[in-house]
Scaffold this active site. Structure first.
Site, PDB file in Angstrom:
ATOM      1  N   CYS A  18      55.294  30.576  90.838  1.00  0.00           N
ATOM      2  CA  CYS A  18      55.832  29.742  89.763  1.00  0.00           C
ATOM      3  C   CYS A  18      57.335  29.704  90.038  1.00  0.00           C
ATOM      4  O   CYS A  18      57.739  29.946  91.177  1.00  0.00           O
ATOM      5  CB  CYS A  18      55.497  30.309  88.391  1.00  0.00           C
TER       6      CYS A  18
HETATM    7  O1  LIG Z   1      64.110  30.222  80.026  1.00  0.00           O
HETATM    8  P1  LIG Z   1      63.079  30.738  79.073  1.00  0.00           P
HETATM    9  O2  LIG Z   1      62.919  29.933  77.840  1.00  0.00           O
HETATM   10  O3  LIG Z   1      63.226  32.213  78.851  1.00  0.00           O
HETATM   11  O4  LIG Z   1      61.688  30.539  79.854  1.00  0.00           O
HETATM   12  C1  LIG Z   1      61.266  31.435  80.823  1.00  0.00           C
HETATM   13  C2  LIG Z   1      59.794  31.149  81.043  1.00  0.00           C
HETATM   14  O5  LIG Z   1      59.102  31.425  79.861  1.00  0.00           O
HETATM   15  C3  LIG Z   1      59.238  31.973  82.155  1.00  0.00           C
HETATM   16  O6  LIG Z   1      57.904  31.532  82.374  1.00  0.00           O
HETATM   17  C4  LIG Z   1      60.025  31.812  83.444  1.00  0.00           C
HETATM   18  O7  LIG Z   1      59.579  32.747  84.424  1.00  0.00           O
HETATM   19  P2  LIG Z   1      58.478  32.404  85.550  1.00  0.00           P
HETATM   20  O8  LIG Z   1      58.990  31.258  86.364  1.00  0.00           O
HETATM   21  O9  LIG Z   1      58.345  33.678  86.361  1.00  0.00           O
HETATM   22  O10 LIG Z   1      57.227  32.075  84.805  1.00  0.00           O
HETATM   23  C5  LIG Z   1      61.475  32.130  83.190  1.00  0.00           C
HETATM   24  O11 LIG Z   1      62.134  31.859  84.403  1.00  0.00           O
HETATM   25  P3  LIG Z   1      63.425  32.688  84.869  1.00  0.00           P
HETATM   26  O12 LIG Z   1      63.019  34.121  84.878  1.00  0.00           O
HETATM   27  O13 LIG Z   1      63.677  32.136  86.204  1.00  0.00           O
HETATM   28  O14 LIG Z   1      64.486  32.399  83.869  1.00  0.00           O
HETATM   29  C6  LIG Z   1      62.047  31.260  82.111  1.00  0.00           C
HETATM   30  O15 LIG Z   1      61.997  29.908  82.485  1.00  0.00           O
END
Ligand SMILES: O=P(O)(O)O[C@H]1[C@H](O)[C@@H](O)[C@H](OP(=O)(O)O)[C@@H](OP(=O)(O)O)[C@H]1O
Length: 943
Positions: free
Chosen positions: A861
């Site tokens: 992801c």
């Molecule tokens: O920016 P918020 O609203 O916290 O949303 C998070 C998502 O909920 C996560 O799914 C993302 O992590 P993954 O890409 O590993 O799923 C996470 O990615 P990041 O760890 O790269 O910031 C975020 O996009």
């Protein structure tokens, strides 16, 4: 007693990660006997007759495991079990495992503390992997004080201390049946509040009659506990371990036991390891790009005189190419400082100097030891989607940008000559072949002369054979129409449309060619004008190479024949023993001749003819490449940079996956056969949404993964202890040399040992699952995902067809398997066509097909942290259910255990220094049901 009191008595407690825990430097303690690279000690826990602090209150218990190192006497929080609800006799599914490098000795003391959890939605016990000493240096603390304080107070106020027990590792190992039953006591050491059982577990294969069974009761279910057997070599591949260890680093292990449908226990070990290939492959690749670009710059400079329009263009291109070269060199210099690094965290995604490095790359392995079945390993490589985060996604990703670039380039009009991407690729291929073959032919020609000077007929024949083979390849490389058209284009681009003839070689061929093999071409003495452009000249120049080779062959034949005659041999005889009349005159004995003197002029001519072909072809093809570069500078180079970055991330993952697969299947002759006959399927599961920035990421990822089809592997024997892979080739055509230690190399089939190229067939299936995908489905566009899935389904089907054609029918172990695969493919196709929202069935089907085809699995992801963790744990538990008879009622419990205490929460921790998946309630509501983590394991941390 409240946790605060317990916490206060454990002021020095901390949670030591394995990477830092390696070295106590002491040998005065008794080491545990262990199998190399296997965890040193693994045990499981169960409590009995726990006494609730308040009468009739149902207990929700968790055990915290702490370690007291013999030389330190301070308490180190090590791990926790899951929470078992509503029983005084909890059996914990999450076990305890000490990895191979952990400093544990027989004298090491283990403390088990049992808590009653009041509100498990708050029970995220630990937030930091580091000591929580008051005086711990801020740079190792990772968390801001605010978060640390908040989470500690928040969690600890929700649970209460029940009792504790301690034992020394040696006591456990020497105990009868390696099982201890200990009294749990209150903190003052007085009252007994129940017992805790500690049982050593040894993962391995059960052979009938070998296993001990202990009956236990899990929530009313009788289960047999299985102990101690040895894992088969095919699973552990112990003799190959040094090889794998040189690639994998900092493993994290977790242990579980789950009940099977027939009331037995299966044991499951999760392993998550980083790989130094995360950094090694990008460095290899950037060095290769630098070499290729330096070579191209040189070729552009050697293009000769051009008319002012083209000359200005070239100058401009050279300036930009130099800037790009500097950039690549700077990035390489920065990366070279990262010696020994094996992990790029999700929070470093956008760092310029780390752009080529994949995000959060890990091997996620599940080792299952279940009754009556062979031990099994399931590997998934988890990695952030290969994407150019630093460049951003405002204008989309590679798939869109490359299309746009091509369309615009096609319509630019007169300033440039349009060559299709296929032609541009062809030009690069021919140039690369020339650069490889020319020196090779020169070497073989010199070897031939060497054999001649030694007057050795056998060696002369051998050298000639090699020379002929390579020269034929060389001649073949120029057959393309592209060279011809590019020559004309270059001719018109010369000042006044004048063709710059490369320096003529000495016209010695005609004189030295024996018998009647004269060259038909007479070189032009005057420089031709445009109208004079002689299209056939190229054919003649090109054909001269073949003709001069024929001269060499004829001469060698003649020399060997005469030599035979002079030694009183039979001369040249026809099959029936009669002398060949055509050679009758040469059968008279000759004095020993100077072969070198005879052959030398012919070899010179061959080299000169080749030189002329090379010079013309190189210039014309470089001119083709100039067209691609000149259009839309500097965007064109930025696009190349973007593609290189994305590819580098993808390649690092692929090489890691390939090496691990090779390691675990090295003893499987069917796999090896598949490897060299069909190649390997490499299946990527994408969880990106088709909304906002992630559209661009998916566009990058799709191209990066598709570009992996240009990669082939070659297995070579390691000549030293250095076994890291080497990347060779050029853009669009890479060969990764994987080095194997001699003993392993020897066991390979001849085809692989002989250097046959091993191909990969990458496929990507994407299904967005989060709240952004809901938006895309309601208000946006999901066509990108649909077309990617459709295109990749076709690729998967193609692979399946070749697989069925080329592999022997008995390869698919049962006829049933073939039918299964066919059915699965049809099912996948229907699901892709169905255009259902968040159709996660697509991912399960694609992954199952990949496993059945013996392929390499990837899950990605954005960061490979949150969604990926949900998906791999779901995949693991689904495998346990479908392949290892996990008891149905335990599916969700197993899933929750893995997500709460397993490797993936450690993954989150190492990325963002917080043990919480980055989801909020709202986001989770949009997730398909089985992708939601258990209460208390998610939330937003202020990182
Ligand atoms: O920016 P918020 O609203 O916290 O949303 C998070 C998502 O909920 C996560 O799914 C993302 O992590 P993954 O890409 O590993 O799923 C996470 O990615 P990041 O760890 O790269 O910031 C975020 O996009």
């Amino acid at each position: 007693m409240e946790i605060k009191e317990e916490g206060a008595s454990e002021e020095g407690q901390h949670f030591l990660p394995t990477a830092q825990a390696n070295d106590t430097g002491d040998t005065q303690f008794t080491s545990i006997q262990k199998v190399s690279n296997e965890p040193q000690l693994e045990f499981i826990l169960a409590c009995k007759d726990l006494v609730a602090p308040v009468r009739d209150r149902k207990l929700n218990t968790v055990v915290q495991i702490s370690v007291i190192h013999p030389e330190e006497q301070s308490l180190i929080r090590y791990s926790s079990t899951e929470i078992v609800e509503g029983t005084r006799d909890p059996l914990f599914l999450t076990g305890v495992t000490f990895p191979p490098e952990y400093p544990i000795y027989e004298e090491t003391k283990i403390k088990l503390t049992v808590y009653d959890v009041k509100d498990k939605s708050h029970d995220t016990v630990r937030t930091s992997v580091r000591p929580e000493h008051k005086d711990s240096p801020p740079e190792v603390g990772h968390l801001t004080d605010a978060i640390r304080k908040h989470t500690t107070v928040d969690s600890e106020s929700q649970r209460s201390f029940l009792g504790h027990a301690s034992f020394k590792v040696g006591e456990l190992l020497k105990s009868k049946e390696q099982l201890l039953s200990l009294s749990l006591r209150t903190s003052d050491g007085g009252k007994v509040v129940g017992t805790i059982e500690v049982s050593v577990v040894k993962m391995g294969e059960i052979e009938d009659g070998e296993a001990d069974h202990i009956t236990a009761d899990v929530q009313g279910q009788k289960c047999a506990l299985v102990y101690e057997c040895t894992a088969p070599e095919s699973v552990n591949g112990k003799d190959n371990l040094p090889f794998l260890n040189s690639v994998l680093k900092n493993p994290v292990y977790k242990l579980y036991r789950f009940p099977t449908a027939d009331n037995k226990w299966m044991q499951v070990r999760e392993q998550m390891s980083e790989s130094i290939l995360s950094f090694h492959i990008p460095k290899e690749l950037i060095s290769l790009h630098i070499k290729e670009d330096l070579c191209r710059t040189q070729e552009l400079k050697e293009l000769g005189e051009l008319s002012p329009h083209w000359d200005n263009l070239r100058k401009n291109v050279l300036t930009h190419c130099d800037q790009m070269l500097n950039l690549y060199q700077d990035i390489l210099a920065e990366l070279s400082k990262e010696t020994g690094s094996s992990f790029k965290s999700s929070s470093s995604k956008g760092e310029r100097t780390l752009e080529f490095v994949p995000v959060n790359l890990h091997l996620q392995r599940m080792h299952v030891h279940s009754p009556h079945l062979k031990d099994a390993l399931y590997d998934v490589i988890t990695v952030g989607a290969p994407a150019a985060h630093f460049q951003g996604f405002k204008n989309g990703g590679l798939r869109k940008l490359l299309n746009k670039f091509e369309t615009e380039r096609r319509n630019t009009g007169y300033q440039f000559i349009y060559y299709s991407p296929e032609n541009t690729a062809k030009a690069k291929e021919v140039l690369s072949n020339i650069n490889q073959l020319q020196p090779l032919i020169a070497t073989h020609a010199d070897l031939l002369l060497n054999s001649a000077s030694q007057h050795s007929p056998d060696s002369l024949k051998n050298s000639l054979k090699m020379l002929s083979e390579k020269t034929e390849l060389f001649v073949h490389a120029f057959k393309d129409q592209l060279v011809r058209s590019a020559l004309l284009a270059l001719y018109t681009a010369r000042p006044g449309g004048i063709f710059q003839k490369p320096p003529s070689p000495k016209s010695s061929t005609e004189e030295s060619c024996p018998q009647d093999q004269t060259l038909p071409m007479r070189r032009q003495d005057s420089i031709p004008h445009h109208s004079d452009y002689d299209e056939e000249e190229w054919d003649r120049v090109w054909a001269n190479v073949g003709k001069s080779l024929n001269c060499v062959i004829a001469m060698v034949d003649k020399l060997i024949e005469r030599d035979g005659d002079s030694k009183g041999g039979n001369g040249s005889r026809s099959n029936d023993g009669e002398k060949d009349p055509s050679l009758a005159d040469s059968s008279t004995p000759h004095p020993r001749e100077d072969w070198y003197a005879e052959l030398h002029p012919l070899i010179l001519t061959l080299k000169e003819c080749m030189g002329e072909v090379v010079s013309r072809a190189k210039q014309s093809l470089t001119f083709v490449l100039l067209q691609e570069l000149a259009y839309s500078l500097p965007q064109c180079l930025m696009l190349t940079l973007r593609r290189d970055i994305v590819f580098s991330q993808a390649l690092a993952g692929l090489v890691c996956g390939f090496i691990i697969k090779l390691h675990s299947s090295l003893h499987d002759p069917d796999f090896l056969r598949q490897l060299y006959t069909v190649g390997l399927i490499v299946q990527y599961e994408g969880l990106l949404s088709t909304y906002s920035d992630e559209v661009g990421m998916l566009e990058d990822m799709a191209v990066g993964i598709s570009d992996l089809k240009n990669v082939a592997f070659k297995i070579i024997e390691a000549q030293s202890n250095e076994v890291l892979p080497v990347v060779t080739g050029r853009r669009e055509h890479y060969v990764v040399e994987v080095k194997l230690p001699a003993t392993m190399f020897e066991s390979l089939p001849l085809q692989i040992k002989g250097g046959q190229l091993l191909h990969v067939h990458p496929v990507l299936f994407n299904v967005g699952i989060n709240e952004q995908q809901t938006l895309a489905e309601r208000f946006g566009d999901v066509s990108l995902q649909e077309s990617i899935n459709q295109e990749n389904f076709e690729l998967l089907k193609e692979y399946y067809t070749i697989f069925m054609e080329k592999m022997p029918p008995d390869y698919m172990s049962h006829f049933q398997e073939q039918n299964d695969l066919k059915g699965l493919l049809e099912n996948l196709h229907q699901n892709i066509q169905a255009k259902k929202r968040k159709n996660v069935e697509i991912m399960w089907l694609a992954a199952t097909i990949c496993r059945k085809l013996n392929g390499i699995r990837f899950t990605c992801c954005k960061s490979a942290k949150d969604r990926t963790s949900m998906s791999v744990t779901l995949e693991q538990c689904s495998i346990l259910r479908d392949e290892h008879q996990l008891q149905k009622d335990f599916f969700i419990r197993a899933l929750d255990c893995m997500r709460r205490e397993g490797c993936r929460i450690e993954n989150v921790l190492k990325n963002i220094k917080c043990r919480k998946y980055a989801f909020n309630m709202l986001q989770l509501m949009a997730f398909p049901k089985f992708y939601r983590p258990p209460e208390g394991t998610y939330g937003k941390a202020d990182t």
